[in-house]
Scaffold this motif. Structure first.
Motif, PDB file in Angstrom:
ATOM      1  N   GLY A  98      -5.162 -10.544  -0.759  1.00  0.00           N
ATOM      2  CA  GLY A  98      -4.718 -11.660   0.072  1.00  0.00           C
ATOM      3  C   GLY A  98      -4.683 -11.250   1.524  1.00  0.00           C
ATOM      4  O   GLY A  98      -4.594 -10.050   1.849  1.00  0.00           O
ATOM      5  N   PRO A  99      -4.756 -12.210   2.455  1.00  0.00           N
ATOM      6  CA  PRO A  99      -4.708 -11.889   3.888  1.00  0.00           C
ATOM      7  C   PRO A  99      -3.453 -11.105   4.248  1.00  0.00           C
ATOM      8  O   PRO A  99      -2.352 -11.438   3.785  1.00  0.00           O
ATOM      9  CB  PRO A  99      -4.721 -13.265   4.559  1.00  0.00           C
ATOM     10  N   PHE A 100      -3.616 -10.111   5.080  1.00  0.00           N
ATOM     11  CA  PHE A 100      -2.513  -9.224   5.430  1.00  0.00           C
ATOM     12  C   PHE A 100      -1.337  -9.979   6.051  1.00  0.00           C
ATOM     13  O   PHE A 100      -0.174  -9.734   5.712  1.00  0.00           O
ATOM     14  CB  PHE A 100      -3.014  -8.152   6.397  1.00  0.00           C
ATOM     15  N   ALA A 101      -1.619 -10.907   6.955  1.00  0.00           N
ATOM     16  CA  ALA A 101      -0.550 -11.588   7.697  1.00  0.00           C
ATOM     17  C   ALA A 101       0.371 -12.393   6.788  1.00  0.00           C
ATOM     18  O   ALA A 101       1.552 -12.569   7.093  1.00  0.00           O
ATOM     19  CB  ALA A 101      -1.154 -12.499   8.762  1.00  0.00           C
ATOM     20  N   ASP A 102      -0.171 -12.883   5.669  1.00  0.00           N
ATOM     21  CA  ASP A 102       0.608 -13.732   4.769  1.00  0.00           C
ATOM     22  C   ASP A 102       1.152 -13.000   3.552  1.00  0.00           C
ATOM     23  O   ASP A 102       1.876 -13.587   2.737  1.00  0.00           O
ATOM     24  CB  ASP A 102      -0.265 -14.899   4.278  1.00  0.00           C
ATOM     25  N   ALA A 103       0.800 -11.751   3.379  1.00  0.00           N
ATOM     26  CA  ALA A 103       1.154 -11.039   2.146  1.00  0.00           C
ATOM     27  C   ALA A 103       2.630 -10.648   2.134  1.00  0.00           C
ATOM     28  O   ALA A 103       3.146 -10.132   3.136  1.00  0.00           O
ATOM     29  CB  ALA A 103       0.298  -9.787   2.004  1.00  0.00           C
ATOM     30  N   PRO A 104       3.316 -10.859   1.015  1.00  0.00           N
ATOM     31  CA  PRO A 104       4.683 -10.364   0.883  1.00  0.00           C
ATOM     32  C   PRO A 104       4.705  -8.841   0.982  1.00  0.00           C
ATOM     33  O   PRO A 104       3.809  -8.169   0.456  1.00  0.00           O
ATOM     34  CB  PRO A 104       5.092 -10.828  -0.522  1.00  0.00           C
ATOM     35  N   GLU A 105       5.714  -8.319   1.625  1.00  0.00           N
ATOM     36  CA  GLU A 105       5.785  -6.872   1.777  1.00  0.00           C
ATOM     37  C   GLU A 105       5.870  -6.160   0.435  1.00  0.00           C
ATOM     38  O   GLU A 105       5.421  -5.020   0.301  1.00  0.00           O
ATOM     39  CB  GLU A 105       6.984  -6.498   2.654  1.00  0.00           C
ATOM     40  N   GLY A 106       6.425  -6.833  -0.559  1.00  0.00           N
ATOM     41  CA  GLY A 106       6.500  -6.221  -1.886  1.00  0.00           C
ATOM     42  C   GLY A 106       5.130  -5.882  -2.445  1.00  0.00           C
ATOM     43  O   GLY A 106       4.995  -4.920  -3.214  1.00  0.00           O
ATOM     44  N   GLU A 107       4.107  -6.656  -2.081  1.00  0.00           N
ATOM     45  CA  GLU A 107       2.756  -6.351  -2.544  1.00  0.00           C
ATOM     46  C   GLU A 107       2.231  -5.076  -1.897  1.00  0.00           C
ATOM     47  O   GLU A 107       1.604  -4.246  -2.564  1.00  0.00           O
ATOM     48  CB  GLU A 107       1.818  -7.526  -2.245  1.00  0.00           C
ATOM     49  N   GLU A 109       4.049  -2.639  -0.835  1.00  0.00           N
ATOM     50  CA  GLU A 109       4.828  -1.533  -1.382  1.00  0.00           C
ATOM     51  C   GLU A 109       4.350  -1.159  -2.782  1.00  0.00           C
ATOM     52  O   GLU A 109       4.258   0.031  -3.121  1.00  0.00           O
ATOM     53  CB  GLU A 109       6.311  -1.906  -1.401  1.00  0.00           C
ATOM     54  N   ARG A 110       4.019  -2.169  -3.588  1.00  0.00           N
ATOM     55  CA  ARG A 110       3.565  -1.890  -4.950  1.00  0.00           C
ATOM     56  C   ARG A 110       2.258  -1.115  -4.932  1.00  0.00           C
ATOM     57  O   ARG A 110       2.081  -0.156  -5.690  1.00  0.00           O
ATOM     58  CB  ARG A 110       3.406  -3.204  -5.730  1.00  0.00           C
ATOM     59  N   MET A 111       1.323  -1.512  -4.087  1.00  0.00           N
ATOM     60  CA  MET A 111       0.049  -0.796  -4.040  1.00  0.00           C
ATOM     61  C   MET A 111       0.220   0.637  -3.543  1.00  0.00           C
ATOM     62  O   MET A 111      -0.413   1.563  -4.063  1.00  0.00           O
ATOM     63  CB  MET A 111      -0.956  -1.566  -3.178  1.00  0.00           C
ATOM     64  N   VAL A 112       1.056   0.828  -2.562  1.00  0.00           N
ATOM     65  CA  VAL A 112       1.300   2.191  -2.075  1.00  0.00           C
ATOM     66  C   VAL A 112       2.000   3.026  -3.151  1.00  0.00           C
ATOM     67  O   VAL A 112       1.651   4.196  -3.371  1.00  0.00           O
ATOM     68  CB  VAL A 112       2.120   2.163  -0.771  1.00  0.00           C
ATOM     69  N   GLU A 113       2.963   2.433  -3.833  1.00  0.00           N
ATOM     70  CA  GLU A 113       3.679   3.153  -4.887  1.00  0.00           C
ATOM     71  C   GLU A 113       2.745   3.627  -5.994  1.00  0.00           C
ATOM     72  O   GLU A 113       2.807   4.782  -6.423  1.00  0.00           O
ATOM     73  CB  GLU A 113       4.772   2.263  -5.489  1.00  0.00           C
ATOM     74  N   VAL A 114       1.900   2.730  -6.471  1.00  0.00           N
ATOM     75  CA  VAL A 114       1.047   3.073  -7.614  1.00  0.00           C
ATOM     76  C   VAL A 114      -0.187   3.853  -7.173  1.00  0.00           C
ATOM     77  O   VAL A 114      -0.483   4.931  -7.707  1.00  0.00           O
ATOM     78  CB  VAL A 114       0.621   1.800  -8.379  1.00  0.00           C
ATOM     79  N   ASN A 115      -0.912   3.321  -6.199  1.00  0.00           N
ATOM     80  CA  ASN A 115      -2.210   3.891  -5.836  1.00  0.00           C
ATOM     81  C   ASN A 115      -2.100   5.208  -5.078  1.00  0.00           C
ATOM     82  O   ASN A 115      -3.021   6.027  -5.139  1.00  0.00           O
ATOM     83  CB  ASN A 115      -2.992   2.902  -4.972  1.00  0.00           C
ATOM     84  N   VAL A 116      -0.998   5.388  -4.365  1.00  0.00           N
ATOM     85  CA  VAL A 116      -0.842   6.597  -3.555  1.00  0.00           C
ATOM     86  C   VAL A 116       0.240   7.510  -4.125  1.00  0.00           C
ATOM     87  O   VAL A 116      -0.036   8.634  -4.545  1.00  0.00           O
ATOM     88  CB  VAL A 116      -0.536   6.244  -2.086  1.00  0.00           C
ATOM     89  N   GLY A 158      -9.080  -9.624   3.351  1.00  0.00           N
ATOM     90  CA  GLY A 158      -8.210  -9.910   2.222  1.00  0.00           C
ATOM     91  C   GLY A 158      -7.839  -8.711   1.392  1.00  0.00           C
ATOM     92  O   GLY A 158      -7.047  -8.825   0.446  1.00  0.00           O
ATOM     93  N   THR A 159      -8.395  -7.542   1.724  1.00  0.00           N
ATOM     94  CA  THR A 159      -8.088  -6.344   0.935  1.00  0.00           C
ATOM     95  C   THR A 159      -7.581  -5.203   1.811  1.00  0.00           C
ATOM     96  O   THR A 159      -7.711  -4.041   1.464  1.00  0.00           O
ATOM     97  CB  THR A 159      -9.323  -5.875   0.146  1.00  0.00           C
ATOM     98  N   ALA A 160      -6.973  -5.517   2.940  1.00  0.00           N
ATOM     99  CA  ALA A 160      -6.655  -4.494   3.944  1.00  0.00           C
ATOM    100  C   ALA A 160      -5.771  -3.374   3.404  1.00  0.00           C
ATOM    101  O   ALA A 160      -6.066  -2.194   3.604  1.00  0.00           O
ATOM    102  CB  ALA A 160      -5.993  -5.148   5.158  1.00  0.00           C
ATOM    103  N   VAL A 161      -4.688  -3.725   2.725  1.00  0.00           N
ATOM    104  CA  VAL A 161      -3.783  -2.676   2.242  1.00  0.00           C
ATOM    105  C   VAL A 161      -4.395  -1.953   1.042  1.00  0.00           C
ATOM    106  O   VAL A 161      -4.263  -0.729   0.900  1.00  0.00           O
ATOM    107  CB  VAL A 161      -2.401  -3.261   1.900  1.00  0.00           C
ATOM    108  N   TYR A 162      -5.105  -2.687   0.203  1.00  0.00           N
ATOM    109  CA  TYR A 162      -5.828  -2.041  -0.908  1.00  0.00           C
ATOM    110  C   TYR A 162      -6.850  -1.055  -0.346  1.00  0.00           C
ATOM    111  O   TYR A 162      -6.962   0.079  -0.825  1.00  0.00           O
ATOM    112  CB  TYR A 162      -6.509  -3.108  -1.761  1.00  0.00           C
ATOM    113  N   ASN A 163      -7.598  -1.477   0.695  1.00  0.00           N
ATOM    114  CA  ASN A 163      -8.512  -0.557   1.371  1.00  0.00           C
ATOM    115  C   ASN A 163      -7.784   0.678   1.888  1.00  0.00           C
ATOM    116  O   ASN A 163      -8.267   1.804   1.742  1.00  0.00           O
ATOM    117  CB  ASN A 163      -9.203  -1.239   2.548  1.00  0.00           C
TER     118      ASN A 163
END
Length: 254
Positions: A98-107, A109-116, A158-163
Motif C-alpha cells: 500500500g502507499p507509504f503515506a496512507d499505511a498504518p504504522e503497524g504494517e 512495524e510488522r514487516m520490520v519485525e518479521v522480515n528483518v 506501493g511497496t516502499a517499506v517491503y522494499n
C-alpha cells in the motif's frame, strides 16, 4: 542410494504454508531431518504429517521468532531434539502492500519485525551450531539461506517499506557471507518473483483488487519452484557456493 542431506538437520521458518512448507518437504526428501517453525501449530502439524507419511523425519516447533527469546528457544529446542543444525532457511516473511503515506504504522512495524528482526534473531541463534556443523561430517559445510524477494532488487510504488526490508536482507546476506566464508558456512539469498502463496492476501482488503490486477496476466511461480532453488543451493559439494539466486515468473517484467 545415499541422499545428499543424509545425516543433517535443517530448520525452516515460516514453514506452515507456501514456500516454507514446500522447502521443508523438499529437504526431507533429500534426507535431512527437518524442523518446521511457525506460529500456527495446527498448520505445522499437517505439514509434518505429510513429511512423515513420505518416510521423512520432521518436527513442529511453534514459536514467535520476532523476539530474541523466541528465536533462541526455538533453535535450542531443535538442537536438543536432533543433536545438531546444518541448514537454516530464513523464509518467514510479511508483505503488506500500500502507499507509504496512507499505511498504518503497524504494517511497517510488522514487516520490520518479521522480515528483518526475525531473520536476524534466527541467524544469531543458529550461527554457533552452523559453525560447529561445518567442521563435522557428513558434509563439512553448512548453509544459511535467506528468502528475500524480487522486491530486494526492484522498487515499485506501493511497496516502499517491503522494499526497505528486502533490500536490507540482500545487503545483510552479502556481508554475512563474507564474514563466515572462512568458517565454511555458506550464506545465500534467493529472490523470488511473483509466487502463488497466501502472502498477498494479507494486504488490506480495499487494496487487494489493485494488487491482483497488477499480476493477473502472470503465470505465478509455485512454492515448489523456490523449494527447488533452496535444495539446489544446500546440496552442492563443499567446494561450491551458490551465493544468490534470482527467480522470476517467466511472464514477470519487473
Amino acid at each position: 542410494m545415499t541422499k545428499e542431506l543424509e545425516g543433517t538437520v535443517a530448520l525452516v521458518t515460516g514453514a506452515s504454508s507456501g514456500i516454507g512448507a514446500a522447502t521443508a518437504r523438499k529437504l526431507a526428501r533429500e534426507g535431512a531431518s527437518v524442523a518446521l517453525i511457525a506460529r500456527r501449530g495446527d498448520r505445522l502439524e499437517k505439514v509434518v504429517r505429510s513429511i512423515v507419511d513420505e518416510g521423512g523425519t520432521a518436527r513442529a516447533v511453534v514459536a514467535d521468532i520476532t523476539t530474541r527469546a523466541g528465536a533462541d528457544a526455538a533453535v535450542e529446542q531443535v538442537v536438543a531434539a536432533f543433536g545438531r543444525l546444518d541448514v537454516l532457511v530464513n523464509n518467514a516473511g510479511a508483505m503488506l502492500i500500500g502507499p507509504f503515506a496512507d499505511a498504518p504504522e503497524g504494517e511497517w512495524e510488522r514487516m520490520v519485525e518479521v522480515n528483518v528482526l526475525g531473520l536476524l534473531y534466527m541467524s544469531k541463534a543458529a550461527l554457533p551450531h552452523l559453525i560447529e556443523a561445518a567442521g563435522a561430517e557428513p558434509r563439512r559445510t553448512s548453509d544459511l539461506v535467506n528468502i528475500s524477494s524480487s522486491a530486494g532488487r526492484v522498487a515499485r510504488p506501493g511497496t516502499a517499506v517491503y522494499n526497505l526490508t528486502k533490500f536490507g536482507v540482500n545487503g545483510f546476506t552479502e556481508a554475512l557471507r563474507q564474514e563466515l566464508q572462512a568458517a565454511r558456512v555458506r550464506v545465500s539469498v534467493i529472490e523470488p518473483g511473483n509466487v502463488d502463496t497466501e502472502l498477498a492476501s494479507h494486504t488490506r482488503e480495499e487494496l487487494r483488487p489493485g494488487v491482483e490486477a497488477q499480476v493477473a496476466a502472470i503465470e505465478k511461480l509455485q512454492p515448489e519452484d523456490i523449494a527447488d532453488a533452496v535444495a539446489y543451493i544446500v546440496t552442492r559439494k563443499r567446494r561450491v557456493a551458490v551465493n544468490e539466486v534470482f527467480v522470476r515468473a517467466a511472464d514477470q517484467s519487473w
